[in-house]
Design an enzyme around this catalytic site. Sequence first.
Site, PDB file in Angstrom:
ATOM      1  NE  ARG A  76      -2.743   0.989   3.544  1.00 22.40           N
ATOM      2  CZ  ARG A  76      -2.729  -0.027   4.315  1.00 22.40           C
ATOM      3  NH1 ARG A  76      -3.384  -0.876   4.310  1.00 22.40           N
ATOM      4  NH2 ARG A  76      -2.281   0.420   5.719  1.00 22.40           N
ATOM      5  CE1 TYR A  80     -15.811  14.877 -14.066  1.00 22.54           C
ATOM      6  CE2 TYR A  80     -14.955  14.208 -12.078  1.00 22.54           C
ATOM      7  CZ  TYR A  80     -15.530  13.960 -13.166  1.00 22.54           C
ATOM      8  OH  TYR A  80     -15.654  12.639 -13.498  1.00 22.54           O
ATOM      9  CG  ASP A  85      -9.249  19.067 -11.304  1.00 23.93           C
ATOM     10  OD1 ASP A  85      -8.329  18.733 -12.398  1.00 23.93           O
ATOM     11  OD2 ASP A  85     -10.132  18.150 -11.277  1.00 23.93           O
ATOM     12  CE  LYS A  89     -10.799  12.469 -16.732  1.00 21.78           C
ATOM     13  NZ  LYS A  89     -11.592  11.610 -16.977  1.00 21.78           N
TER      14      LYS A  89
HETATM   15  C1  PLP Z   1     -11.437  17.955 -14.638  1.00 27.17           C
HETATM   16  C2  PLP Z   1     -11.446  16.580 -13.951  1.00 27.17           C
HETATM   17  N1  PLP Z   1     -11.184  16.323 -12.586  1.00 27.17           N
HETATM   18  C3  PLP Z   1     -11.332  15.201 -12.140  1.00 27.17           C
HETATM   19  C4  PLP Z   1     -11.946  14.042 -12.834  1.00 27.17           C
HETATM   20  C5  PLP Z   1     -11.849  12.846 -12.543  1.00 27.17           C
HETATM   21  O1  PLP Z   1     -11.055  11.957 -12.700  1.00 27.17           O
HETATM   22  P1  PLP Z   1     -11.496  10.333 -12.949  1.00 27.17           P
HETATM   23  O2  PLP Z   1     -12.337   9.972 -13.738  1.00 27.17           O
HETATM   24  O3  PLP Z   1      -9.792   9.709 -12.992  1.00 27.17           O
HETATM   25  O4  PLP Z   1     -11.946   9.953 -11.447  1.00 27.17           O
HETATM   26  C6  PLP Z   1     -12.343  14.320 -14.042  1.00 27.17           C
HETATM   27  C7  PLP Z   1     -13.022  13.233 -15.072  1.00 27.17           C
HETATM   28  O5  PLP Z   1     -13.580  13.225 -16.059  1.00 27.17           O
HETATM   29  C8  PLP Z   1     -12.141  15.634 -14.730  1.00 27.17           C
HETATM   30  O6  PLP Z   1     -12.655  15.995 -15.937  1.00 27.17           O
END
Ligand code: PLP
Length: 390
Positions: free
Chosen positions: A57, A111, A183, A208
């Site tokens: 972990r 998001y 983010d 992504k």
């Molecule tokens: C800007 C943004 N932050 C966070 C996330 C979350 O990522 P995950 O899908 O890997 O949980 C996304 C997913 O679409 C996103 O577009």
Amino acid sequence: MKGGRPETRLIEAGRRKEWTQGLVSPAVWRASTILFDSVAELKAANPPQQGVLHYGRNGTPTSWALCEALTEMEPGAAMTLVYPSGSAAVASALLAVLEAGDELLMVDSAYGPTRALCDGLLKRFGVTTIYYDPTIGGGIEKLIGDKTRAIFMESPGTYSFEVQDVPAICAVAKARGLATLLDNTWATPLFFPAMAAGVDLAILACTKYIGGHGDLMLGSVTATEEMADRLEKARRVLGQMAGPDDCWLALRGLRTLDVRLRRHQENGLKVARWLKAQPQVARVLHPAMEDCPGHEIWARDFLGATGLFSFALRDGDDAARARMIDSLERFGIGYSWGAFESLALPVDPVRTAGRADYGGPLVRLHIGLESPDDLIEDLAAALARYGSGE
Ligand SMILES: Cc1ncc(COP(=O)(O)O)c(C=O)c1O
């Protein structure tokens, strides 16, 4: 040798000989139990730290190599931790800085699942969220009260692409002793070095662009020296760790991030500019285009644009939008973005800090690495059908 320009760091970072054993990339180290020769050696491995085998972990050379590479991509960063998804990274970063009774300032263009975390679990644990307009900039000062603990930014916003004045917000936060979280999934540290702008915790959904091939789920949080210990302690008790196969895939994706992002940028801009000239399109929301809120901040602070943006259909409703998207033949319909392929998605941003009128229903496109001319032909046919009411 450490350092070098960002393109060089992408290639060299995290490749320590003791982790790679001379291979170009570290192997996939799978582990739960790590065996020690004695109780004394077992005790010496505590508390767990990156670079010392302890228990699965707490990582293996596969995850450490990725963490070190992501840290080296972010000038001013002390460390990076990985999580099983971008959403897990967002949640863990917030849980690391917040306590019951705190107030969190959250950007209104965040998001969806980030909003859901604030309105659900964080609320249950006694944290109040105050949503703010993404264009607020230094004006955020007036929202700060005695209980404010942290400011969360996402720039540009995932659905509506407002670019935030991150340096101005961070300057206010620093003066008031608040933690800042960003983010940074859209730009990645390659196009927006977050720590240099004053951010304390820079979050990536590596699912992504870092992975880049639509085949893994992963998140990361990169921290300043002051935040590192807090973040690691929260990770440990929350039991957060990413699997070695996903770390390995992300590390492989990271090596080509520069060339991929530049092509996403070029293709995305070509499609966005074409869309802007179409009569069926009311508006294009792309940070590199002038009518996007915060475009001038993008031009000032960012080193590039990626392939994700939205456009508003003129005079449309939900059903007409669905018909238009359904008639696209080359664009996939599905969640996520950042991989090599193009995607289309209906998006309906939730707003509570203010009204946002886009001029029609929004379609979010991720422009992949196909020929943009093929994508434009596909969009042209779908828009022609949309315009004819078919
Ligand atoms: C800007 C943004 N932050 C966070 C996330 C979350 O990522 P995950 O899908 O890997 O949980 C996304 C997913 O679409 C996103 O577009």
